[in-house]
Scaffold this active site. Structure first.
Site, mmCIF file in Angstrom:
data_model
loop_
_atom_site.group_PDB
_atom_site.id
_atom_site.type_symbol
_atom_site.label_atom_id
_atom_site.label_comp_id
_atom_site.label_asym_id
_atom_site.label_seq_id
_atom_site.Cartn_x
_atom_site.Cartn_y
_atom_site.Cartn_z
ATOM 1 N N GLU A 172 9.145 -28.204 -15.136
ATOM 2 C CA GLU A 172 8.667 -27.819 -16.466
ATOM 3 C C GLU A 172 7.528 -28.717 -16.935
ATOM 4 O O GLU A 172 7.559 -29.934 -16.728
ATOM 5 C CB GLU A 172 9.829 -27.917 -17.468
ATOM 6 C CG GLU A 172 9.464 -27.526 -18.885
ATOM 7 C CD GLU A 172 10.602 -27.788 -19.872
ATOM 8 O OE1 GLU A 172 10.916 -28.968 -20.152
ATOM 9 O OE2 GLU A 172 11.194 -26.807 -20.364
ATOM 10 N N TYR A 177 2.842 -24.191 -22.645
ATOM 11 C CA TYR A 177 4.121 -24.495 -22.004
ATOM 12 C C TYR A 177 4.216 -23.714 -20.700
ATOM 13 O O TYR A 177 3.826 -22.537 -20.650
ATOM 14 C CB TYR A 177 5.284 -24.080 -22.922
ATOM 15 C CG TYR A 177 6.633 -24.152 -22.247
ATOM 16 C CD1 TYR A 177 7.433 -25.295 -22.388
ATOM 17 C CD2 TYR A 177 7.104 -23.110 -21.453
ATOM 18 C CE1 TYR A 177 8.658 -25.369 -21.744
ATOM 19 C CE2 TYR A 177 8.332 -23.191 -20.814
ATOM 20 C CZ TYR A 177 9.102 -24.327 -20.961
ATOM 21 O OH TYR A 177 10.314 -24.415 -20.330
#
Ligand code: GDP
Ligand code: MN
Length: 384
Positions: free
Chosen positions: A189, A101
């Site tokens: 993101e 992530y």
């Protein structure tokens, strides 16, 4: 301004982040052609502005043409948490060894950009933050220096990225920071940021929000807004250059100056009412501008009563009153029976209220203070 995954990936590619080639399509036939072009296996992905598409059945792998057609049929038109899928993105499927992530956002309280990295990718990051916060690296960046490669290497190392992909992850972080900075994003993101079996680092998903107020600096990004999913009244307001935000209540609000409008929302809520919108008329007082604002407010069917809260400064209250009278002349002809409460205060407020009184407009109530106006409009909305 939130971008769809495939639009975010376009920005990623512009800054050298590795993404898969793909096509955005809106019909099943086009989806099948796209799948044939990018080559099997493909992944068929719902393009909606909401996360958790995978879990909702909006992300499916297809090994051949038959499966691609089947998935496109199912996903197009699907409802994902209130969002209807109108576009699917077809890309060549990637092999995944590991899911990480990565994100960059503005940490307002620290007044600094924040880079977040975790080797626990693929799942919701809030869950990682809650269950294993030690697996989340948070690194504040000096905005003047930017994110250096050394810092990026340190983030990847500290986060526990596999040693053979530290460089790849660091490159991805630097590129992601560049996307965030240069595109004027508020959030960039990647979840998951994958490592392939060939040990390549690649963005499999993209969640990008751009700062709408900086969009004028990026003409190439102006086409990216997802107008299909935008509120139609907000879109109209934007085209007219009016600051309008739709809310859930039934009391239309107009004021001059963003701060005054904000406090008007508060006062109306305090009086027990629910505002239907935010609308800042700015310094404008002429009839055409007032009429335009009233039209926007009344385009929302939920509106039962309207509050005009005007504080006369450079714009004088008598000017505003004349603008209102002219506008109401037009509105009256349109047959609106919605009651208006008008609070005029500040420069020439006495003259302004006098003008309104003389005009004797049906359905228009003058008020002197903000509290009085709020109580009156709440009462009128409740009676409607
Ligand atoms: P989200 O659920 O809305 O976050 O959508 P994602 O784009 O993140 O996809 C959800 C999940 O589908 C990912 O975490 C992957 O596990 C899986 N997935 C997506 N694309 C691919 C792909 O190309 N290959 C494989 N094997 N899995 C994929
Ligand atoms: Mn994702």
């Amino acid at each position: 301004m939130d971008l769809l995954e495939y639009q975010g990936k376009q920005l990623f590619a512009r800054h050298g982040l590795e993404v898969s080639d793909g096509r955005a399509v809106t019909t099943v036939d086009d989806a099948v052609s796209a799948a044939n072009e990018v080559g099997y296996p493909v992944v068929v992905k719902a393009q909606v502005l909401i996360g958790g598409r995978g879990k909702a059945g909006g992300v499916k792998l297809a090994a051949d043409e038959r499966e691609a057609r089947e998935h496109a049929q199912k996903i197009l038109g699907m409802d994902i948490k209130g969002h209807t899928v109108r576009t699917v993105w077809i890309e060549h499927a990637s092999d995944i060894a590991t899911e990480y992530y990565a994100s960059v956002l503005l940490d307002r309280s620290a007044k600094q950009p924040l880079v977040i990295f975790s080797v626990e990718g693929g799942v919701e990051i809030e869950q990682v933050a809650e269950e294993s916060p030690e697996k989340l690296v948070r690194h504040h960046v000096d905005a003047l220096n930017g994110l250096s490669r050394e810092e990026a290497v340190e983030i990847a190392t500290r986060g526990g990225a596999d040693s053979d992909v530290i460089d790849g992850v660091a490159d991805a972080l630097v590129a992601l920071y560049e996307v965030w900075l240069e595109e004027d994003a508020t959030l960039a993101e990647i979840n998951p940021l994958i490592v392939t079996p060939e040990r390549k680092v690649k963005a499999l998903d993209a969640k990008v929000s751009l700062d709408g107020n900086a969009l004028y600096r990026h003409p190439e990004n102006q086409g990216l807004s997802d107008s299909e999913n935008e509120d139609p009244i907000e879109r109209r307001a934007k085209e007219q250059g009016v600051q309008y935000v739709k809310l859930d209540g039934d009391i239309g609000i107009l004021g001059n100056g963003a701060g005054l409008v904000m406090s008007t929302l508060d006062v109306v809520a305090q009086a027990g009412g629910a505002p239907a919108n935010f609308l800042d008329a700015g310094g404008g007082s002429d009839a055409a501008k007032v009429k335009q604002a009233v039209d926007l407010i009344l385009a929302n069917d939920a509106v039962k009563a309207v509050l005009f809260n005007i504080f006369g400064g450079i714009t004088r209250c008598d000017e505003v009153a004349n603008g209102l009278i002219a506008a109401f002349g037009d509105i009256g002809a349109g047959g609106s029976s919605i009651p208006f409460v008008v609070r005029l205060d500040g420069t020439n407020d006495v003259q302004g209220r006098e003008l309104l009184q003389k005009a004797n407009l049906p359905n228009v109530h003058a008020a002197r203070t903000m509290n009085e106006a709020a109580e009156k409009v709440v009462e009128l909305a409740a009676a409607a």
